[in-house]
Motif scaffolding. Structure first.
Motif, PDB file in Angstrom:
ATOM      1  N   UNK A  25       0.823  -1.057   0.199  1.00  0.00           N
ATOM      2  CA  UNK A  25      -0.017   0.026   0.067  1.00  0.00           C
ATOM      3  C   UNK A  25       0.840   1.250   0.101  1.00  0.00           C
ATOM      4  N   UNK A  26       2.015   1.196   0.790  1.00  0.00           N
ATOM      5  CA  UNK A  26       2.753   2.381   1.015  1.00  0.00           C
ATOM      6  C   UNK A  26       3.412   2.602  -0.553  1.00  0.00           C
ATOM      7  N   UNK A  27       3.810   1.682  -1.226  1.00  0.00           N
ATOM      8  CA  UNK A  27       4.461   1.756  -2.316  1.00  0.00           C
ATOM      9  C   UNK A  27       3.450   2.460  -3.477  1.00  0.00           C
ATOM     10  N   UNK A  28       2.104   2.002  -3.418  1.00  0.00           N
ATOM     11  CA  UNK A  28       1.239   2.774  -4.281  1.00  0.00           C
ATOM     12  C   UNK A  28       1.091   4.044  -4.063  1.00  0.00           C
ATOM     13  N   UNK A  29       0.892   4.225  -2.601  1.00  0.00           N
ATOM     14  CA  UNK A  29       0.560   5.706  -2.508  1.00  0.00           C
ATOM     15  C   UNK A  29       1.863   6.526  -2.403  1.00  0.00           C
ATOM     16  N   UNK A  30       3.224   6.153  -2.267  1.00  0.00           N
ATOM     17  CA  UNK A  30       4.446   6.782  -2.542  1.00  0.00           C
ATOM     18  C   UNK A  30       4.441   7.228  -4.203  1.00  0.00           C
ATOM     19  N   UNK A  31       3.933   6.375  -4.963  1.00  0.00           N
ATOM     20  CA  UNK A  31       3.974   6.299  -6.341  1.00  0.00           C
ATOM     21  C   UNK A  31       3.077   7.620  -6.883  1.00  0.00           C
ATOM     22  N   UNK A  32       1.819   7.404  -6.223  1.00  0.00           N
ATOM     23  CA  UNK A  32       0.536   8.451  -6.210  1.00  0.00           C
ATOM     24  C   UNK A  32       1.258   9.905  -5.940  1.00  0.00           C
ATOM     25  N   UNK A  33       1.792   9.777  -4.536  1.00  0.00           N
ATOM     26  CA  UNK A  33       2.210  11.224  -4.127  1.00  0.00           C
ATOM     27  C   UNK A  33       3.206  11.859  -5.037  1.00  0.00           C
ATOM     28  N   UNK A  34       4.174  11.109  -5.561  1.00  0.00           N
ATOM     29  CA  UNK A  34       5.204  11.750  -6.466  1.00  0.00           C
ATOM     30  C   UNK A  34       4.958  11.918  -8.063  1.00  0.00           C
ATOM     31  N   UNK A  35       4.682  10.731  -8.628  1.00  0.00           N
ATOM     32  CA  UNK A  35       4.541  10.767 -10.288  1.00  0.00           C
ATOM     33  C   UNK A  35       3.339  11.441 -10.795  1.00  0.00           C
ATOM     34  N   UNK A  36       2.046  11.212  -9.976  1.00  0.00           N
ATOM     35  CA  UNK A  36       0.666  11.778 -10.273  1.00  0.00           C
ATOM     36  C   UNK A  36       0.787  13.210  -9.839  1.00  0.00           C
ATOM     37  N   UNK A  37       1.301  13.764  -8.633  1.00  0.00           N
ATOM     38  CA  UNK A  37       1.294  14.999  -8.308  1.00  0.00           C
ATOM     39  C   UNK A  37       1.994  15.853  -9.550  1.00  0.00           C
ATOM     40  N   UNK A  38       3.388  15.098  -9.997  1.00  0.00           N
ATOM     41  CA  UNK A  38       4.121  15.610 -11.165  1.00  0.00           C
ATOM     42  C   UNK A  38       3.109  15.667 -12.449  1.00  0.00           C
ATOM     43  N   UNK A  39       2.404  14.896 -12.773  1.00  0.00           N
ATOM     44  CA  UNK A  39       1.501  14.587 -13.754  1.00  0.00           C
ATOM     45  C   UNK A  39       0.513  15.601 -13.876  1.00  0.00           C
ATOM     46  N   UNK A  40      -0.280  15.896 -12.694  1.00  0.00           N
ATOM     47  CA  UNK A  40      -1.394  16.847 -12.477  1.00  0.00           C
ATOM     48  C   UNK A  40      -0.995  18.145 -12.536  1.00  0.00           C
ATOM     49  N   UNK A  41       0.359  18.499 -12.154  1.00  0.00           N
ATOM     50  CA  UNK A  41       0.664  19.880 -12.137  1.00  0.00           C
ATOM     51  C   UNK A  41       1.242  20.401 -13.624  1.00  0.00           C
ATOM     52  N   UNK A  42       1.829  19.355 -14.248  1.00  0.00           N
ATOM     53  CA  UNK A  42       2.278  19.352 -15.444  1.00  0.00           C
ATOM     54  C   UNK A  42       1.205  19.667 -16.632  1.00  0.00           C
ATOM     55  N   UNK A  43       0.193  18.912 -16.437  1.00  0.00           N
ATOM     56  CA  UNK A  43      -0.846  18.864 -17.347  1.00  0.00           C
ATOM     57  C   UNK A  43      -1.724  20.207 -17.297  1.00  0.00           C
ATOM     58  N   UNK A  59      11.691   2.208  -4.419  1.00  0.00           N
ATOM     59  CA  UNK A  59      10.601   1.159  -4.684  1.00  0.00           C
ATOM     60  C   UNK A  59       9.745   1.386  -5.321  1.00  0.00           C
ATOM     61  N   UNK A  60       9.319   2.772  -5.763  1.00  0.00           N
ATOM     62  CA  UNK A  60       8.428   2.882  -6.855  1.00  0.00           C
ATOM     63  C   UNK A  60       8.664   2.878  -8.098  1.00  0.00           C
ATOM     64  N   UNK A  61      10.323   2.815  -8.560  1.00  0.00           N
ATOM     65  CA  UNK A  61      10.455   2.523 -10.040  1.00  0.00           C
ATOM     66  C   UNK A  61      10.351   1.374 -10.543  1.00  0.00           C
ATOM     67  N   UNK A  62      10.236   0.315  -9.838  1.00  0.00           N
ATOM     68  CA  UNK A  62       9.764  -0.999 -10.639  1.00  0.00           C
ATOM     69  C   UNK A  62       8.404  -0.834 -10.986  1.00  0.00           C
ATOM     70  N   UNK A  63       7.505  -0.328 -10.082  1.00  0.00           N
ATOM     71  CA  UNK A  63       6.100  -0.167 -10.662  1.00  0.00           C
ATOM     72  C   UNK A  63       5.852   0.722 -11.797  1.00  0.00           C
ATOM     73  N   UNK A  64       6.740   1.737 -11.941  1.00  0.00           N
ATOM     74  CA  UNK A  64       6.843   2.640 -12.983  1.00  0.00           C
ATOM     75  C   UNK A  64       7.265   1.995 -14.251  1.00  0.00           C
ATOM     76  N   UNK A  65       8.408   1.045 -13.970  1.00  0.00           N
ATOM     77  CA  UNK A  65       8.683   0.356 -15.193  1.00  0.00           C
ATOM     78  C   UNK A  65       7.897  -0.725 -15.708  1.00  0.00           C
ATOM     79  N   UNK A  66       6.822  -1.471 -14.520  1.00  0.00           N
ATOM     80  CA  UNK A  66       5.910  -2.282 -15.205  1.00  0.00           C
ATOM     81  C   UNK A  66       5.045  -1.450 -15.991  1.00  0.00           C
TER      82      UNK A  66
END
Length: 258
Positions: free
Chosen positions: A109-127, A174-181
């Motif tokens: 759960x922490x990996x999923x949340x960390x991913x959303x915190x980092x990458x989707x904050x980036x995506x939201x702001x950039x969009x 630990x979020x990078x393998x999820x990003x790769x997948x």
């Protein structure tokens, strides 16, 4: 179904990026989601956070179903446009929020949340900063794109404020393998959909230069693989930048408490 969707097809002149509409909507929206995330964190505990995220996922999924039907029946005259298949970086919270209550183990759960915190904050702001892909000749379609990305920022901030993520360097790694997948899945979709239509999931299609500014020019000058590679590296760097900001904020907060 088509008749119902046509009733929601309120036409508009697509806003111009950085117009008064764009600036005011984003400014008011950002203030709203920051305050909402702050007060949400004060009113719920961490045990309820997965349920809140699940509710956000339901909202995202419901509006995405409307969008797909609207595009199919109204915009594209009952022809599916693979360009709008929902597997961009900014689509991932819809899936992650829906599965997080059922994900076994706090670590996962922490990996999923960390991913959303980092990458989707980036995506939201950039969009929202470069919104040309969000503006359409229909009110509801335009509002969907803007509100969707504001909701991504809200989700990321709620996670950050609640400290449900892991802001350590190991937490980001630990979020990078999820990003790769997710990149692999996006690539499979891009290649599989080629005979059916133009798909550019994650903007890393091997057939078309990236639709993202700067990276589009890199692809034209140095080739599509180079443009895609630089884009993925830049995305990881952007996610790491936000991760580092939250790391510093949490450290300062801890020192203040001590």
């Amino acid at each position: 179904m088509k008749e119902f969707l046509e009733k929601t097809a309120w036409p508009m002149n697509p806003p111009v990026p950085y117009s008064l509409f764009h600036i005011l909507f984003v400014a008011i929206g950002l203030i709203t989601v920051v305050l909402l995330a702050y007060y949400t964190n004060r009113s719920i505990n961490n045990r309820k956070l997965p349920l809140l995220l699940f509710f956000c996922g339901v909202v995202l999924a419901a509006t995405e179903v409307w969008k797909q039907l609207f595009l199919y029946y109204v915009v594209n005259e009952q022809t599916y446009n693979w360009w709008y298949f929902p597997f961009q970086l900014c689509s991932l919270p819809m899936y992650f929020c829906l599965i997080i209550p059922f994900t076994p183990g706090k670590s996962n759960k922490t990996i999923l949340c960390t991913f959303m915190q980092d990458f989707n904050l980036l995506g939201g702001i950039m969009a929202l900063a470069e919104p040309s892909g969000l503006f359409h000749p229909y009110w509801f379609l335009t509002l969907h794109g803007l509100i969707w990305h504001l909701l991504l920022i809200y989700i990321a901030l709620v996670i950050a404020f609640s400290r449900y993520s892991d802001v350590s360097l190991k937490g980001f790694a630990r979020t990078l393998p999820l990003f790769l997948i997710c990149c692999i899945i996006a690539s499979i979709i891009n290649r599989t959909a080629k005979p059916l239509g133009q798909a550019d999931m994650f903007y890393i299609s091997p057939y078309y230069p990236s639709a993202q500014i700067v990276f589009h020019e890199i692809a034209l000058q140095y080739g599509i693989p180079a443009g895609n590679g630089v884009y993925l590296i830049a995305t990881c760097f952007g996610g790491f930048l936000f991760h580092s900001i939250f790391n510093r904020v949490h450290l300062r907060s801890d020192r203040t408490v001590l």
